[in-house]
Design an enzyme around this catalytic site. Structure first.
Site, PDB file in Angstrom:
ATOM      1  N   SER A  55       0.681  -1.312  -0.009  1.00 26.77           N
ATOM      2  CA  SER A  55      -0.146  -0.006   0.068  1.00 26.77           C
ATOM      3  C   SER A  55       0.552   1.149  -0.093  1.00 26.77           C
ATOM      4  O   SER A  55       0.392   2.533  -0.241  1.00 26.77           O
ATOM      5  CB  SER A  55      -0.782  -0.017   1.053  1.00 26.77           C
ATOM      6  OG  SER A  55      -2.091  -0.727   1.092  1.00 26.77           O
ATOM      7  N   LYS A  79       0.146   3.675  -2.825  1.00 32.78           N
ATOM      8  CA  LYS A  79      -0.980   4.498  -2.539  1.00 32.78           C
ATOM      9  C   LYS A  79      -0.328   5.966  -2.588  1.00 32.78           C
ATOM     10  O   LYS A  79      -1.078   7.001  -2.953  1.00 32.78           O
ATOM     11  CB  LYS A  79      -1.659   4.381  -1.652  1.00 32.78           C
ATOM     12  CG  LYS A  79      -2.691   3.141  -1.946  1.00 32.78           C
ATOM     13  CD  LYS A  79      -3.409   2.721  -0.612  1.00 32.78           C
ATOM     14  CE  LYS A  79      -4.115   1.134  -0.718  1.00 32.78           C
ATOM     15  NZ  LYS A  79      -4.654   0.568   0.586  1.00 32.78           N
ATOM     16  N   SER A  93      -5.355   3.661   4.900  1.00 34.76           N
ATOM     17  CA  SER A  93      -4.780   2.986   3.652  1.00 34.76           C
ATOM     18  C   SER A  93      -6.122   2.162   3.007  1.00 34.76           C
ATOM     19  O   SER A  93      -6.245   1.045   2.641  1.00 34.76           O
ATOM     20  CB  SER A  93      -3.909   2.123   3.881  1.00 34.76           C
ATOM     21  OG  SER A  93      -3.106   1.489   2.997  1.00 34.76           O
ATOM     22  N   LYS A 128       3.609   6.642   5.104  1.00 33.27           N
ATOM     23  CA  LYS A 128       2.346   5.763   4.602  1.00 33.27           C
ATOM     24  C   LYS A 128       3.016   4.406   4.898  1.00 33.27           C
ATOM     25  O   LYS A 128       4.177   3.962   4.794  1.00 33.27           O
ATOM     26  CB  LYS A 128       2.323   5.898   3.093  1.00 33.27           C
ATOM     27  CG  LYS A 128       1.253   4.838   2.624  1.00 33.27           C
ATOM     28  CD  LYS A 128      -0.187   5.214   2.983  1.00 33.27           C
ATOM     29  CE  LYS A 128      -1.373   4.235   2.468  1.00 33.27           C
ATOM     30  NZ  LYS A 128      -1.056   3.140   3.103  1.00 33.27           N
TER      31      LYS A 128
END
EC number: 3.4.16.4
Length: 402
Positions: free
Chosen positions: A76, A79, A139, A245
């Protein structure tokens, strides 16, 4: 409650012009000279991971790491690139953070126990800005697919193609995307160095930096509000933390991009596939904090080029022994430690027949370890007139007797 958005231009330096004559000066910062004993430096932390990197956020300088250029699954963390592409589209006027996006059945299909999500329901409308928040804070895979479909005119494939175009434009050599969410596929990977550069680019947008710095947030649909919590635990446990992140999947293992700022220094840590000594999954948050602390403990930000200081002298045309100083118009700073050697590379034009004070005649570029960390134009400290006919004659005649 809906939030209205205004996009700001990213905070980045403009590219410098290409100049001509090259001169190189190699010296150590802070007056450190040759001939002394080997300086003492702090060793990097011992990190058990597939790869890791410590990067200076301001300059992009890679300061430490292991396997920083190996392409690995990033889950993720992908992203971040999805968000960067979205912000590029908004900056270009192709979209607005206030766009109303209708959640599709395909986006809703990622709601459940397999993927991280915010529970979006097909037919609901959400602003593009709130989809960014839902993508980055908890997320949300459902959110990033809704975002990708909207910006790809209904095609996630078209949006992913734009992600790969962006990676190519940034010069990323070990990065490839196959989905907007980073699902495990052979063609979805990035290196730690590349991932840090993606983070730097995204953090240049104030909206992005604000989003990833939130420990909690609230987004709204057309008929309800959704409370969300950031998956980046460092925001709650490590005071200097500012973002970025998380990423976790069977292929990527526990991974993290983390940023922190303290006393004028700002670093990005990338941890890919954190592991423990026995091979079990490791603590990515502990690893990232150790990497960031290494940055704060080992390096200091120093002025490597100072505004209004001279870095070159140009001889005046047809006037022996006369010159004009070229001074920097901007400060250039970078992270240095006791062993750092700084290269100041000066390039300058051939001196024109005349010049005014402040006229740009050259450039100074600063490199650390061969990596460029910044540059400044060089301008004439004082103006000068074109040589008179008598000065030209005297210069020519004088040259005949030398």
């Amino acid at each position: 409650m809906r939030q209205r958005w205004n996009i700001a231009r990213p905070l980045r330096a403009a590219p410098a012009p290409v100049l001509l004559l090259a001169l190189v000066l190699l010296l150590a910062p802070g007056g450190r000279g040759a001939g002394r004993g080997a300086p003492t430096v702090v060793a990097p932390p011992e990190i058990e991971a597939g790869a890791w990197a410590l990067v200076d956020r301001e300059t992009g300088l890679l300061l430490a790491g292991e396997n920083p250029d190996e392409g690995l699954p990033v889950a993720s963390m992908t992203k971040v690139m999805s968000a960067l592409v979205a912000l590029r589209e908004v900056e270009a006027g192709e979209a607005s953070l206030d766009d109303e996006v209708t959640v599709s059945e395909d986006a809703e299909s990622y709601v459940g126990l397999v993927y991280s999500n915010v529970g979006l329901i097909s037919g609901e409308t959400v602003t593009l800005g709130d989809l960014l928040v839902a993508t980055l804070v908890p997320s949300g895979t459902d959110a990033v697919y809704a975002l990708a479909e909207h910006l790809g005119d209904g095609s996630t494939e078209a949006f992913v193609a734009r992600m790969n175009e962006e990676a190519q434009a940034l010069g990323l050599r070990e990065t490839r995307f196959e989905s907007p969410a980073g699902l495990d596929t052979p063609e979805n990977f990035a290196s730690a160095r590349d991932m840090a550069e993606i983070c730097r680019e995204a953090l240049a947008y104030p909206e992005f930096a604000e989003i990833v710095g939130q420990a909690t947030a609230t987004i709204g649909t057309n008929n309800r509000e959704i409370e969300i919590v950031n998956t980046n635990q460092l925001l709650s446990t490590y005071e200097p933390a500012t973002g970025i992140k998380t990423g976790t999947s069977p292929e990527s293992g526990p991974s993290l991009a983390a940023s922190a700022e303290s006393d004028g220094e700002s670093y990005i840590a990338i941890v890919l596939d954190a592991a423990s000594e026995d091979g079990a999954p490791g603590d990515r948050f502990e690893d990232a904090q150790a990497i960031l602390e290494h940055g704060f403990g080992r390096y200091d930000r120093e002025a490597l080029v100072a505004r209004d200081e001279p870095y070159e002298e140009l001889p005046l045309p047809y006037r022996r022994g006369e010159s004009v100083e070229l001074v920097a118009t901007e400060d250039v700073s970078g992270p240095v430690d006791a062993a750092t050697e700084v290269e100041r590379r000066v390039t300058a034009d051939e001196p024109p027949p005349s010049a005014r004070a402040g006229q740009e005649l050259g450039e100074v570029e600063v490199l650390i370890g061969g990596q460029s960390v910044g540059r400044s134009p060089l301008v004439a400290r004082q103006g000068y007139e074109e040589a008179s006919i008598w000065q030209r004659v005297r210069y020519t005649v004088g040259g005949l007797f030398q």
